[in-house]
Design an enzyme around this catalytic site. Structure first.
Site, PDB file in Angstrom:
ATOM      1  N   ARG A  87       0.831  -1.206   0.000  1.00 36.94           N
ATOM      2  CA  ARG A  87       0.000   0.000   0.000  1.00 36.94           C
ATOM      3  C   ARG A  87       0.866   1.256   0.000  1.00 36.94           C
ATOM      4  O   ARG A  87       0.531   2.260  -0.620  1.00 36.94           O
ATOM      5  CB  ARG A  87      -0.934  -0.015   1.207  1.00 36.94           C
ATOM      6  CG  ARG A  87      -1.986  -1.121   1.140  1.00 36.94           C
ATOM      7  CD  ARG A  87      -2.934  -1.068   2.332  1.00 36.94           C
ATOM      8  NE  ARG A  87      -3.889  -2.167   2.281  1.00 36.94           N
ATOM      9  CZ  ARG A  87      -3.693  -3.344   2.851  1.00 36.94           C
ATOM     10  NH1 ARG A  87      -2.567  -3.579   3.498  1.00 36.94           N
ATOM     11  NH2 ARG A  87      -4.607  -4.291   2.775  1.00 36.94           N
ATOM     12  N   ASP A 145      -9.086  -4.686   8.349  1.00 35.00           N
ATOM     13  CA  ASP A 145      -8.193  -5.707   8.885  1.00 35.00           C
ATOM     14  C   ASP A 145      -8.829  -6.383  10.096  1.00 35.00           C
ATOM     15  O   ASP A 145      -8.721  -7.600  10.281  1.00 35.00           O
ATOM     16  CB  ASP A 145      -6.859  -5.078   9.294  1.00 35.00           C
ATOM     17  CG  ASP A 145      -6.255  -4.258   8.180  1.00 35.00           C
ATOM     18  OD1 ASP A 145      -5.492  -4.812   7.378  1.00 35.00           O
ATOM     19  OD2 ASP A 145      -6.578  -3.062   8.099  1.00 35.00           O
ATOM     20  N   ARG A 148     -11.372  -8.752   8.863  1.00 33.81           N
ATOM     21  CA  ARG A 148     -10.713  -9.943   8.318  1.00 33.81           C
ATOM     22  C   ARG A 148     -10.225 -10.857   9.443  1.00 33.81           C
ATOM     23  O   ARG A 148     -10.323 -12.088   9.352  1.00 33.81           O
ATOM     24  CB  ARG A 148      -9.538  -9.518   7.440  1.00 33.81           C
ATOM     25  CG  ARG A 148      -9.962  -8.936   6.097  1.00 33.81           C
ATOM     26  CD  ARG A 148      -8.806  -8.268   5.371  1.00 33.81           C
ATOM     27  NE  ARG A 148      -9.176  -7.910   4.001  1.00 33.81           N
ATOM     28  CZ  ARG A 148      -8.536  -7.020   3.268  1.00 33.81           C
ATOM     29  NH1 ARG A 148      -7.467  -6.381   3.757  1.00 33.81           N
ATOM     30  NH2 ARG A 148      -8.942  -6.753   2.033  1.00 33.81           N
ATOM     31  N   HIS A 172      -2.801   0.374   8.321  1.00 35.08           N
ATOM     32  CA  HIS A 172      -3.544  -0.526   7.441  1.00 35.08           C
ATOM     33  C   HIS A 172      -2.542  -0.967   6.379  1.00 35.08           C
ATOM     34  O   HIS A 172      -2.437  -0.378   5.303  1.00 35.08           O
ATOM     35  CB  HIS A 172      -4.726   0.204   6.804  1.00 35.08           C
ATOM     36  CG  HIS A 172      -5.448  -0.596   5.746  1.00 35.08           C
ATOM     37  ND1 HIS A 172      -5.930  -1.863   5.968  1.00 35.08           N
ATOM     38  CD2 HIS A 172      -5.741  -0.299   4.454  1.00 35.08           C
ATOM     39  CE1 HIS A 172      -6.508  -2.310   4.857  1.00 35.08           C
ATOM     40  NE2 HIS A 172      -6.394  -1.378   3.923  1.00 35.08           N
TER      41      HIS A 172
END
Length: 306
Positions: A87, A145, A148, A172
């Site tokens: 990212r 997250d 998840r 993140h």
């Protein structure tokens, strides 16, 4: 008063945010903008034609200047990650756009929600460019997250993920921190759960950390789960729910970290990310959180003058 939500960027993510927002009944009016004008128009038409199947709302395109008066503005513009790309590698391509949008939204009366990656650094970029109070510039951060992690643990324990209380904090991204010491199911610490072994923590944390890479490798982008995350965050703000969510916002030291935007458990309500909480952590988790904060400080420094 009608609740107005605006979305900047109608690509994979923005369109998923839009449909999730409509289905949750969050907005009475949904405004869409994209630099590709016809794409935004097409999305507005497509969504409006499904109005028989979600709570009443109107959908139309709008300029960014019209979005100043919205209750919430979602920034989902920018390019997506490529297979195998972190990212933070997206940062240079998206920071200039985020700075421009932040400046154009400096008079926004509502909350700005940043979704574009790398979300933590861009939350700081938008905050500084807009000059708005830190509580009103929120990144979706590790809400995804955390979702998840709860899904992975629910699968491993054969439980509904909603019964798993677990959190991911920090970036993140690759330096995110799973707070294993605080995971509970129905008040029972995970460490005491029948049959659980701490040896499983590393593989599950890696599964959560690399989830986006695996999805991007297969379909080119992640969009549905982050759409649901963002719509839930919008609902929490617009209904003043004061729900604890792991959102990203600027920290000045109250949560034990300072001079960085990252995710911590935060009370979210009508004023935005109102109060940052500091959960109990073991020393190793605290060290990892500070490492994550430094990763994000360094990343921001690399584009401070971009």
């Amino acid at each position: 008063m009608a609740r107005r939500v605006a979305i900047i960027g109608t690509g994979w993510v923005g369109s998923s945010v839009a449909i999730s927002t409509l289905q949750l009944g969050v907005a009475d009016e949904l405004l869409l903008y994209d630099a590709r004008t016809e794409v935004a128009e097409g999305e507005a038409m497509d969504l409006a034609q499904g109005s028989s199947f979600y709570p009443g709302a109107t959908v139309r395109t709008a300029s960014i200047e019209e979005m100043i008066d919205a209750d919430a503005v979602v920034i989902a513009a920018g390019r997506n990650g490529k297979p195998g790309e972190s990212r933070l590698a997206l940062l240079r391509d998206n920071a200039i756009l985020a700075r421009e949008l932040g400046a154009r939204l400096s008079a926004a009366r509502g909350v700005i929600v940043v979704v574009t990656n790398p979300v933590d650094v861009l939350t700081r970029v938008v905050l500084e460019a807009s000059g708005l109070p830190p509580a009103r510039v929120i990144g979706t951060g590790t809400m995804l997250d955390t979702a998840r992690l709860r899904e992975a643990l629910g699968r491993a324990l054969d439980l509904d993920p909603r019964s798993v209380h677990a959190q991911v904090v920090g970036e993140h991204g690759d330096s995110e921190v799973v707070l294993w010491s605080g995971v509970q199911i129905g008040g029972v610490p995970l460490a005491q759960w029948p049959g659980w072994s701490a040896d499983r923590e590393s593989s599950l944390a890696n599964e959560v950390r690399t989830a986006a890479y695996e999805i991007i490798k297969r379909k080119g982008a992640t969009n549905h789960a982050i759409g649901l995350v963002t719509a839930t965050l919008l609902r929490t703000v617009l209904r003043g729910e004061r729900r604890v969510l792991t959102v990203s916002r600027w920290h000045e030291g109250a949560s034990g970290v300072r001079d960085v935007a990252l995710s911590m458990p935060t009370i979210v309500g009508s004023g935005g990310a109102e109060l940052v909480l500091e959960p109990a952590m073991v020393p190793q988790e605290r060290e990892r959180l500070e490492h994550s904060a430094q990763v994000l400080r360094d990343a921001y420094a690399s584009v401070r003058d971009a």
